[in-house]
Design an enzyme around this catalytic site. Structure first.
Site, PDB file in Angstrom:
ATOM      1  N   ASN A  19       0.857  -1.195   0.000  1.00 29.69           N
ATOM      2  CA  ASN A  19       0.000   0.000   0.000  1.00 29.69           C
ATOM      3  C   ASN A  19       0.891   1.242   0.000  1.00 29.69           C
ATOM      4  OD1 ASN A  19       0.591   0.782   2.843  1.00 29.69           O
ATOM      5  ND2 ASN A  19      -0.297  -1.230   3.192  1.00 29.69           N
TER       6      ASN A  19
ATOM      7  N   ASP B 231      -4.252  -6.822   5.211  1.00 28.22           N
ATOM      8  CA  ASP B 231      -5.211  -7.732   5.864  1.00 28.22           C
ATOM      9  C   ASP B 231      -5.156  -9.127   5.249  1.00 28.22           C
ATOM     10  OD1 ASP B 231      -6.310  -5.960   7.743  1.00 28.22           O
ATOM     11  OD2 ASP B 231      -7.461  -4.974   6.161  1.00 28.22           O
TER      12      ASP B 231
ATOM     13  N   LYS C 203       9.502 -16.735 -10.412  1.00 27.71           N
ATOM     14  CA  LYS C 203       8.651 -15.676 -10.982  1.00 27.71           C
ATOM     15  C   LYS C 203       7.499 -16.298 -11.776  1.00 27.71           C
ATOM     16  CE  LYS C 203       8.843 -11.865 -14.196  1.00 27.71           C
ATOM     17  NZ  LYS C 203       9.542 -11.326 -15.348  1.00 27.71           N
TER      18      LYS C 203
ATOM     19  N   PHE D 127      -4.730   2.770  14.881  1.00 24.67           N
ATOM     20  CA  PHE D 127      -5.182   3.745  13.904  1.00 24.67           C
ATOM     21  C   PHE D 127      -6.323   3.085  13.135  1.00 24.67           C
ATOM     22  CE2 PHE D 127      -2.433   7.530  13.137  1.00 24.67           C
ATOM     23  CZ  PHE D 127      -1.567   7.358  14.206  1.00 24.67           C
TER      24      PHE D 127
ATOM     25  N   LYS E  35     -13.690  -0.864  15.598  1.00 26.41           N
ATOM     26  CA  LYS E  35     -12.322  -1.434  15.660  1.00 26.41           C
ATOM     27  C   LYS E  35     -11.756  -1.323  17.071  1.00 26.41           C
ATOM     28  CE  LYS E  35     -10.886  -1.042  10.878  1.00 26.41           C
ATOM     29  NZ  LYS E  35     -10.324  -0.227   9.822  1.00 26.41           N
TER      30      LYS E  35
ATOM     31  N   LYS F 251     -10.774  -4.763  18.838  1.00 25.43           N
ATOM     32  CA  LYS F 251      -9.356  -5.017  19.107  1.00 25.43           C
ATOM     33  C   LYS F 251      -8.976  -4.635  20.535  1.00 25.43           C
ATOM     34  CE  LYS F 251      -8.263  -4.403  14.207  1.00 25.43           C
ATOM     35  NZ  LYS F 251      -7.166  -4.483  13.240  1.00 25.43           N
TER      36      LYS F 251
HETATM   37  O1  PMT Z   1       2.565   6.230   6.598  1.00 25.58           O
HETATM   38  P1  PMT Z   1       1.843   7.477   6.113  1.00 25.58           P
HETATM   39  O2  PMT Z   1       2.031   7.693   4.632  1.00 25.58           O
HETATM   40  O3  PMT Z   1       2.209   8.700   6.914  1.00 25.58           O
HETATM   41  O4  PMT Z   1       0.266   7.246   6.295  1.00 25.58           O
HETATM   42  C1  PMT Z   1      -0.285   7.192   7.572  1.00 25.58           C
HETATM   43  C2  PMT Z   1      -1.403   6.142   7.652  1.00 25.58           C
HETATM   44  C3  PMT Z   1      -2.572   6.567   6.802  1.00 25.58           C
HETATM   45  C4  PMT Z   1      -0.879   4.787   7.185  1.00 25.58           C
HETATM   46  C5  PMT Z   1      -1.791   6.077   9.181  1.00 25.58           C
HETATM   47  O5  PMT Z   1      -2.293   7.314   9.582  1.00 25.58           O
HETATM   48  C6  PMT Z   1      -2.851   5.002   9.413  1.00 25.58           C
HETATM   49  O6  PMT Z   1      -4.046   5.204   9.302  1.00 25.58           O
HETATM   50  N1  PMT Z   1      -2.386   3.771   9.777  1.00 25.58           N
HETATM   51  C7  PMT Z   1      -3.235   2.589   9.947  1.00 25.58           C
HETATM   52  C8  PMT Z   1      -3.553   2.016   8.586  1.00 25.58           C
HETATM   53  C9  PMT Z   1      -4.399   0.751   8.675  1.00 25.58           C
HETATM   54  O7  PMT Z   1      -3.942  -0.287   8.342  1.00 25.58           O
HETATM   55  O8  PMT Z   1      -5.594   0.919   9.198  1.00 25.58           O
HETATM   56  P2  PMT Z   1      -6.731  -0.264   9.341  1.00 25.58           P
HETATM   57  O9  PMT Z   1      -7.988   0.469   9.642  1.00 25.58           O
HETATM   58  O10 PMT Z   1      -6.712  -1.161   8.145  1.00 25.58           O
HETATM   59  O11 PMT Z   1      -6.247  -1.092  10.570  1.00 25.58           O
HETATM   60  C10 PMT Z   1      -6.671  -0.796  11.897  1.00 25.58           C
HETATM   61  C11 PMT Z   1      -5.536  -0.981  12.863  1.00 25.58           C
HETATM   62  O12 PMT Z   1      -5.201  -2.369  12.930  1.00 25.58           O
HETATM   63  C12 PMT Z   1      -4.253  -0.242  12.518  1.00 25.58           C
HETATM   64  O13 PMT Z   1      -3.697   0.253  13.720  1.00 25.58           O
HETATM   65  C13 PMT Z   1      -3.360  -1.326  11.913  1.00 25.58           C
HETATM   66  O14 PMT Z   1      -1.971  -1.065  12.167  1.00 25.58           O
HETATM   67  C14 PMT Z   1      -3.828  -2.558  12.683  1.00 25.58           C
HETATM   68  N2  PMT Z   1      -3.709  -3.841  11.945  1.00 25.58           N
HETATM   69  C15 PMT Z   1      -4.356  -4.042  10.762  1.00 25.58           C
HETATM   70  C16 PMT Z   1      -4.259  -5.267  10.136  1.00 25.58           C
HETATM   71  C17 PMT Z   1      -3.476  -6.278  10.724  1.00 25.58           C
HETATM   72  N3  PMT Z   1      -3.330  -7.459  10.133  1.00 25.58           N
HETATM   73  N4  PMT Z   1      -2.854  -6.058  11.894  1.00 25.58           N
HETATM   74  C18 PMT Z   1      -2.967  -4.857  12.519  1.00 25.58           C
HETATM   75  O15 PMT Z   1      -2.399  -4.664  13.599  1.00 25.58           O
END
Ligand code: PMT
Length: 413
Positions: free
Chosen positions: A222, A291, A301, A337, A351, A355
């Site tokens: 991403n 995810d 490849k 986040f 969330k 979590k």
């Molecule tokens: O890095 P930048 O370019 O500055 O951008 C910042 C950002 C947009 C990446 C940041 O502000 C942000 O939103 N980060 C979280 C991105 C994310 O994956 O969000 P989510 O809503 O999909 O996941 C929710 C939370 O679960 C997040 O804290 C994520 O780290 C966590 N997660 C998600 C999937 C997973 N398998 N394990 C996790 O721990």
């Protein structure tokens, strides 16, 4: 450290490998940071470095064989193991990892490991084939499950002239990881000008995106640049925290004076987070973690064929935040986040519940000029009993507001 505080005590285990001499540098770094260090060597380690070297540096008898008549302590492995705050093994050979993993205690170091209740950090070093051997990897998994921490070996030219993973991690990095586990901040770490209101915190933050391999040359990822995560790391450093960044794919540079551990995939990010978690007091999941990942990673490849379509089967990645919440201790504050494009607050709240978080930073990543890759961000910060709107501002300013809220959560505990 004040004069009256007890010095952290480290048991330094040294095993038989070319990198044994680097244990001397680690010892000096620990001592400079104010640690009391006692050394235990395997018999093979003495083929590379003499016990006398460590004895001269520590002023203590160095135990190799607890049955040796010269050994001043008749139950040395028990006394040694019960009087340390950390058992650090540099270098750790495949042989000693196998013994640790399987409860074999046939010399002083392995008996010490078995008898110790202190946290354990191992810094493996070996030939790449020995490192990649399924038995070694199995033993590493067993040790991780037993909460042993790893200063991962790095890739490079090895003593045997082959190139691959197996080289001892940088000694500075090993020492920093030891400091993080011990919860001490050596004087050499640079801090900024801000108030020192986080000096009792060790903040573990995930940064950037993960890369999930499809084949040796392709991956799913991403647009995360790492700017938000590094802004948090920098702000926390300036406020006196010890900071560890578990960092995936990024375009931004990490700030000086924070510990950076590089990973690629969600699974590797989880492994490193679990390695550092025991020393942490705050966990912030700022990384954009995939995810889903390809169910099968092709060895070679994937070739273009005449078929118009190619279907990739995906499977769920481990959820790092939920795993951290599952194993958290009562002191740990867990912050997530939420990157959303619609119904931002409602999704973020769910969330936070699912979590089991103390706080979530909900950012709308569909708005131009904020979110992925930008200098600025806006967000709604949700805690169990508060809701704070953070209008568009620099990621660094936002980092300070998030840290203010973390201090508030700590105060309300
Ligand atoms: O890095 P930048 O370019 O500055 O951008 C910042 C950002 C947009 C990446 C940041 O502000 C942000 O939103 N980060 C979280 C991105 C994310 O994956 O969000 P989510 O809503 O999909 O996941 C929710 C939370 O679960 C997040 O804290 C994520 O780290 C966590 N997660 C998600 C999937 C997973 N398998 N394990 C996790 O721990």
């Amino acid at each position: 450290m004040s004069e009256t505080e007890r010095k952290p005590r480290v048991g330094l285990g040294v095993c038989g490998g070319i990198a044994a001499y680097k244990a001397i540098e680690v010892l000096r770094m620990l001592q400079k940071a104010g640690c009391d260090v006692s050394v235990a060597m395997t018999r093979h380690a003495t083929e590379f470095v003499k016990p006398l070297t460590f004895r001269a540096l520590t002023g203590e008898y160095v135990i190799v064989d607890d049955y040796d008549e010269a050994n001043p302590d008749p139950i040395a492995h028990v006394n040694f193991s019960q009087n340390i705050d950390l058992l650090l093994v540099v270098p750790a050979t495949a042989n000693v990892l196998a013994k640790f993993a399987n409860g074999i205690a046939d010399d002083f170091l392995t008996s010490t490991y078995l008898a110790s209740t202190a946290p354990v950090l191992v810094a493996p070093a070996m030939n790449v084939s020995m490192w990649e051997k399924p038995s070694t990897q199995r033993n590493i998994e067993l040790l991780r499950a037993d909460n042993v921490k790893f200063a991962e070996p790095i890739s490079g030219e090895l003593a045997c002239k082959t190139v691959g993973t197996g080289k001892l991690d940088d000694v500075e990095n090993i020492a920093k990881q030891a400091f993080a586990i011990l919860g001490i901040r050596p004087r050499s770490v640079s801090t900024g000008t801000h108030v020192d209101d986080l000096s009792n915190e060790h903040i573990l933050v995930t940064v950037g995106g993960t890369r999930e391999a499809i084949d040796p040359v392709r991956f799913i990822s991403n647009h995360s640049s790492g700017k938000m995560g590094f802004a948090l790391a920098e702000a926390a450093r300036d406020r006196g925290a010890w900071v560890t960044c578990v960092t995936g794919s990024v375009t931004a540079e990490p700030p000086e004076g924070v510990e950076v551990v590089r990973v690629e995939s969600a699974q590797q990010m989880l492994n490193s987070v679990m390695t550092y978690l025991s020393g942490a007091t705050v966990f912030v999941g700022a990384a954009a973690v995939a995810d889903y990942r390809p169910k099968i990673v092709a060895d070679a490849k994937i070739k273009k064929t005449d078929a118009e379509e190619l279907t990739l089967e995906l499977e769920r990645t481990p959820d790092i935040l939920s795993t951290v919440s599952d194993v958290r201790n009562s002191r740990l504050i867990v912050v997530g986040f939420a990157a959303e494009t619609n119904d931002v607050e409602a999704y973020a709240r769910s969330k936070m519940e699912r979590k089991r978080l103390d706080m979530i930073v909900a950012n709308d990543v569909s708005v131009a000029g904020q979110g992925f890759g930008t200098e600025n961000n806006s967000a709604i910060l949700l805690t169990r009993d508060d809701r704070i709107e953070l209008p568009l501002q620099s990621k660094r300013e936002m980092a300070d507001r998030i840290l203010d809220a973390i201090i508030e959560v700590r105060a309300n505990r």
